[in-house]
Structures are given as structure tokens and as C-alpha cells.
Motif scaffolding. Structure first.
Motif, PDB file in Angstrom:
ATOM      1  N   GLY A  85      -3.492   6.431  -6.220  1.00 13.01           N
ATOM      2  CA  GLY A  85      -2.426   6.738  -5.401  1.00 13.01           C
ATOM      3  C   GLY A  85      -1.451   7.878  -5.881  1.00 13.01           C
ATOM      4  O   GLY A  85      -2.167   8.868  -6.394  1.00 13.01           O
ATOM      5  N   VAL A  91       2.898   4.729  -6.559  1.00 10.28           N
ATOM      6  CA  VAL A  91       2.583   4.600  -5.001  1.00 10.28           C
ATOM      7  C   VAL A  91       1.111   3.979  -4.952  1.00 10.28           C
ATOM      8  O   VAL A  91       0.186   5.172  -5.040  1.00 10.28           O
ATOM      9  N   PRO A 120      -0.823   5.377   2.033  1.00 12.08           N
ATOM     10  CA  PRO A 120      -0.121   4.248   1.295  1.00 12.08           C
ATOM     11  C   PRO A 120      -0.410   2.818   1.660  1.00 12.08           C
ATOM     12  O   PRO A 120      -0.199   2.685   3.032  1.00 12.08           O
ATOM     13  N   HIS A 165      10.218   1.616  -1.309  1.00 14.58           N
ATOM     14  CA  HIS A 165       9.428   1.516  -2.898  1.00 14.58           C
ATOM     15  C   HIS A 165      10.364   0.424  -3.482  1.00 14.58           C
ATOM     16  O   HIS A 165      11.620   1.032  -3.698  1.00 14.58           O
ATOM     17  N   VAL A 217      -2.340   3.773  -2.967  1.00 17.57           N
ATOM     18  CA  VAL A 217      -2.937   4.272  -1.756  1.00 17.57           C
ATOM     19  C   VAL A 217      -4.179   3.108  -1.636  1.00 17.57           C
ATOM     20  O   VAL A 217      -4.714   2.730  -0.346  1.00 17.57           O
TER      21      VAL A 217
END
Length: 289
Positions: A204, A250, A29, A84, A252
Motif C-alpha cells: 500500500g 494505507v 485502497p 483513515h 491496497v
């Protein structure tokens, strides 16, 4: 801020031991303002003879592995803990000059945004579809334009898994009114670019908030869109779910061309019939405090 735990396993199976060429991974990530990697672990079996980490021109983490040993199974297991911070999207936060479309990006921003404005797959049908989100005089409320396009794709397009490599041409996605998360993301990107709005492809993980923590299930690899909004910077839009903001997403890799965001690819030496299968398992959960 929630801490997410991510586990991603990819395994290749072969009839007999084969040799492996270079493998390139985009599994780590990003370290952005709203997400930060706290712990990481990458286990590759058989162990590579060389493993290197770099950052590409977009700031994405890229790992490259080389192998000396042959094997009948090649396994990549990555684990991450990630801090996060969920963030939404409010029209009031848009810079005053960009509240109403069309607007012009600031001169200092335009050079860095140029690649994200130029269409990759120009097509008249996509241009016409994008224009349906504008008023008769060609204007629109910028906030409503972005939200409406995101939610229209969710409502009007059928989401389906597609295991072929690459993405559909956006004109085909529009004609079929269906596609994978990758396909509808590319459609939205191309539609926005046809309007002169900077948009880029994101790959992601998706956290499914009601996951059962038993077993390696729940959570997915995923693809969505980021739009450069004056006053806010890059904002996440997920046309597959119709949601706006980074909730449960999330990042990446962020790229101007989806072909540059392949999570894992490499080569092997042997007969085509030696390859038996590839299996992927992903788990995204809230980590214990």
C-alpha cells in the motif's frame, strides 16, 4: 478521522510507438473498517479500449485495461481521497486464551487462516531466528513476541531500496541483515508462520506526516505485515519502521503470497531496446478539510 489524499503516477517511455497488451492494476485502497475510499479517479493515457474492475478472493480491488492504440508513452495516474482511522495494538485486547504463546486458533477460524500459516519459503535458519523470541520452555508473551520481532527487525536490519522484481528469500535477508520493505516483511511473515502464527503480506502507501505539500514528493509505496491476533483480528506491524498499528499506513492489497500484490504489470509488443524507462511518483498528504 484524517482524510488522506493519494496521488500515484507511473509512466513508461519507449523509443517509438508500441502496442500494449493487458495491464493489471492493484492501486485502489481497500475498503476496510479503518479506512474507506471517499473519491477515486484513474486516468490512463492513451485511453484504454476496455477497463474493468473486479475484486479478487482477498477482497482487493483489481483493474484490468486493454488497449487498441499504439503510443511511445503509457501513463497511469490514480487519485484517491481516503477516510483513515488510526488504530494501535494493546495487549489487553488480546483474547484471554491467546495472551501466552503457544496458543491454538479457534476451530472456526482455522480453515480461513490455513494459507496464512503455511510457510512459503521454509528454511531452518528462519526457524532458529524465530525461536530466539521465545523463552527456554518455548513460551512467550504474545504481545511482546509480536512487538519485539517488529522492533528487532527495525533495529538490527539495514533498510535499503532494491529495484529488482520480487522479494529476497527470507534466509538471504536474515544472512545479509538488510533488505527492502518487501524483504523484511516477508522475513517476519515466514518467522511467524514457522511458529504457527497467521501472518500475511500487505502492500500500500506510507504517509509521511511531515511532508512538504509542494510538488509530487513525499509518501511512498510500502509493504508490511498483518498478523491475525485472537480478539482483535488482523493487526498491522511495520518491521521497516518498527511501528505497530495502522498509523500512516494505507492498505491496497492483502495477500498470503507477495507475488500476488504487484501494483501494476502488463505487456507490450516491440523490441526490447524500444523500452527506455519507467518512472514512478507518489504523493500522500493530509487533505484540506
Amino acid at each position: 478521522m484524517p482524510i488522506l489524499a493519494i496521488r500515484h503516477i507511473t509512466t513508461y517511455y519507449y523509443k517509438k510507438p508500441v502496442a500494449f497488451g493487458e495491464h493489471r492494476m492493484m492501486l485502489h485502497p481497500r475498503d476496510d473498517g479503518d479506512q474507506k475510499v471517499l473519491e477515486r479517479e484513474l486516468v490512463i493515457t492513451p485511453e484504454p479500449s476496455q477497463l474493468s474492475w473486479t475484486r479478487d478472493s482477498h477482497g482487493n480491488h483489481v483493474a484490468t485495461a486493454h488497449f487498441a492504440d499504439q503510443a511511445s508513452e503509457l501513463r497511469f495516474e490514480s487519485k484517491f481521497h481516503l477516510d483513515h482511522a488510526p488504530a494501535g495494538f494493546r495487549g489487553a485486547d488480546i483474547a484471554d486464551f491467546a495472551w501466552i504463546y503457544p496458543f491454538a486458533y479457534l476451530a472456526e477460524d482455522r480453515p480461513g487462516l490455513a494459507r496464512n500459516i503455511a510457510p512459503l519459503f521454509p528454511h531452518a535458519s528462519v526457524d532458529r531466528w524465530a525461536a530466539t523470541f521465545l523463552r527456554a520452555d518455548g513460551s512467550a508473551d504474545t504481545y511482546r513476541l509480536l512487538v519485539d520481532m517488529t522492533q528487532t527487525i527495525k533495529r538490527a536490519f539495514e533498510h535499503r531500496a532494491r529495484h529488482e522484481k520480487g522479494t529476497q528469500h527470507p534466509a538471504l535477508t536474515l544472512k545479509l541483515a538488510s533488505g527492502s520493505c518487501r524483504d523484511v516483511a516477508v522475513l517476519m511473515i515466514e518467522a511467524l508462520r514457522s511458529l504457527g502464527i497467521a501472518a500475511r503480506f500487505v502492500s500500500g502507501y506510507l504517509h509521511l506526516a511531515d511532508d512538504d505539500d509542494d510538488g509530487l514528493t513525499g509518501g511512498n509505496t510500502h509493504a508490511w505485515v498483518q498478523v491475525y491476533v485472537p480478539g482483535l483480528g488482523w493487526v498491522d506491524f511495520d518491521p521497516s519502521s518498527g511501528t505497530v498499528g495502522n498509523q500512516n499506513l494505507v492498505r491496497v492489497a492483502v495477500v498470503h503470497d507477495p507475488r500476488h500484490a504487484i501494483p501494476l504489470h502488463g505487456t507490450w509488443i516491440g523490441r526490447a531496446s524500444d523500452h527506455l524507462a519507467m518512472k514512478v511518483a507518489v504523493k500522500v498528504t493530509l487533505a484540506a478539510p
